[in-house]
Structure formats: C-alpha cells, structure tokens
Design an enzyme around this catalytic site. Structure first.
Site, PDB file in Angstrom:
ATOM      1  N   THR A 171       0.823  -1.221   0.000  1.00 55.89           N
ATOM      2  CA  THR A 171       0.000   0.000   0.000  1.00 55.89           C
ATOM      3  C   THR A 171       0.856   1.271   0.000  1.00 55.89           C
ATOM      4  O   THR A 171       0.360   2.359  -0.281  1.00 55.89           O
ATOM      5  CB  THR A 171      -0.895   0.055   1.251  1.00 55.89           C
ATOM      6  OG1 THR A 171      -0.039   0.144   2.398  1.00 55.89           O
ATOM      7  CG2 THR A 171      -1.774  -1.175   1.377  1.00 55.89           C
TER       8      THR A 171
ATOM      9  N   ASP B 203      20.058   8.557   7.629  1.00 58.39           N
ATOM     10  CA  ASP B 203      21.391   8.109   7.203  1.00 58.39           C
ATOM     11  C   ASP B 203      22.458   9.122   7.598  1.00 58.39           C
ATOM     12  O   ASP B 203      23.552   8.747   8.029  1.00 58.39           O
ATOM     13  CB  ASP B 203      21.421   7.889   5.685  1.00 58.39           C
ATOM     14  CG  ASP B 203      20.815   6.547   5.298  1.00 58.39           C
ATOM     15  OD1 ASP B 203      20.651   5.694   6.192  1.00 58.39           O
ATOM     16  OD2 ASP B 203      20.494   6.371   4.110  1.00 58.39           O
TER      17      ASP B 203
END
Ligand code: URA
Length: 209
Positions: free
Chosen positions: A108, A203
């Site tokens: 989804t 990150d």
C-alpha cells in the site's frame, strides 16, 4: 485550523545551511541537528504557562514568575526523530520521551505502526512529535494518529525541513495540530525526497549510507 510557524531566526538558518551541505560529516550533522532542535524548542515553548511566586532578593521581597509545571512529552518518529530529542530536552529536561516506529507497507506504501511506547499519563501531557523531515506527511499523520488513539489531546509537530505537500497533508489530517518548521522547501521529487532538502536525515544522522 492548524497554524504553521516557520522559525526563520538567523541562528537557525545559519545552522540549516551547514546541515544541507552534502560534505557535512556525521559528527557535525548530528551536533547541528541537536543545536537547531534546542533553538526551535526555545521558540516552541514561548506560550508555556507561568505562575507567580513570592521571592526575596538580597534587596527586597518581590513577586516573580516560574513555570507552572505543565506536563510535556517529546515523541520522536523513529529513527531520524531521535536526533532532535536531546536538543529539546536541554530546555525542558523534565519532559517524558515516548517513541513511535513506523514502516512503509510495500503493497500500500502507507506507513504502518510497529512500535509505540508513550508515558502512562498520555491524556495529561502536551506532546511535541518530532521528525527532521516532513516530506509526504504520511509518517507524521500516522504517528499523530498513534498518539491520539492512546488519548493524547494536545499535540504539536516539529520538523527541520518541510515540503509544501507534506504540510498540506498534515494540516488536513490534523487541523488541531500546529506545525513548527525551520525551513519550508520547494517540493518533493519523484523519489519522495525534499528538494533542495538535505538528503536522508536518518542516514546522515547515524552514518548509515
Ligand atoms: N526523509 C528524509 O530523510 N529526507 C527527505 O528528503 C524526505 C524524507
């Protein structure tokens, strides 16, 4: 309707410039996110209620103000939101910290809750839900749903950089939630990154690239 505040203080804008730059390393990036979060918390706590107490200075008796002790909570959206927590706690050290973890369902593409841990007295606390980037708005909407489903009533969302698309989605889904932003950027690109943005905040914070 939700109010949107862009904190364009020169110190915040200066530090944002450095976290945007691609050559800024993990250590500096983390420190700057922490500092920006502190500066944003200073602005975001402007309306905290105060009580007046009697004190005595070396010169005379007087009345003076102290925080009335409103219960506060900070809820980072895992994982990048963690980078903002310590900076906020520097100003409101008694705040409790909850966590909300979401993953994106591969079918989804919608965010799904996988971890929620909040203080017991959710209904009595005012919460700052924090995430450095407000991109599509999906995670912010779902994280705030998670808090509301558990009884939270007074929520503010705080991020460093937002895309206009994400602000619209969040405003429409949660018109009672004010949004604090350090910079409102241009748009989202086809990969869902904010342009110009700063890349992947998680990150860059944790050095996982
Ligand atoms: N999340 C990020 O970390 N960066 C973006 O640009 C969008 C979402």
């Amino acid at each position: 309707m939700a109010k949107v505040y862009v904190f364009d203080h020169p110190l915040i804008q200066h530090k944002l410039t450095y976290i945007r730059q691609k050559d800024t390393g993990t250590k500096e990036f983390r420190e700057l996110v922490d500092e920006i979060a502190t500066l944003m918390a200073f602005e975001a706590t402007r309306d905290l209620p105060l009580d007046e107490i009697e004190i005595e200075t070396p010169v005379s008796k007087t009345k003076s103000k102290v925080l009335s002790g409103k219960k506060l909570g900070v809820v980072p959206i895992l994982r990048a939101g963690i980078g903002m927590v310590d900076g906020i706690l520097k100003l409101i050290p008694a705040a409790k910290v909850g966590h909300v973890g979401l993953y994106r369902d591969p079918k989804t593409l919608k965010p799904v809750e996988y971890y929620v841990k909040l203080p017991n007295d959710v209904e009595e606390r005012d919460f700052f839900v924090v995430d450095p980037m407000l991109a599509t708005g999906g995670s912010a909407v779902e994280a705030i749903n998670s808090l509301k489903n558990r009884g939270a009533k007074n929520i503010t969302f705080m991020c460093l950089i937002a895309a206009p698309e994400g602000v619209e989605v969040l405003k429409n889904a949660h018109p009672d939630v004010d949004i604090y932003i350090a910079a409102l950027d241009e748009k989202l690109n086809e990969k869902g990154y904010i342009v110009p943005g700063l890349g992947d905040a998680g990150d860059r914070l944790f050095g996982t690239k």
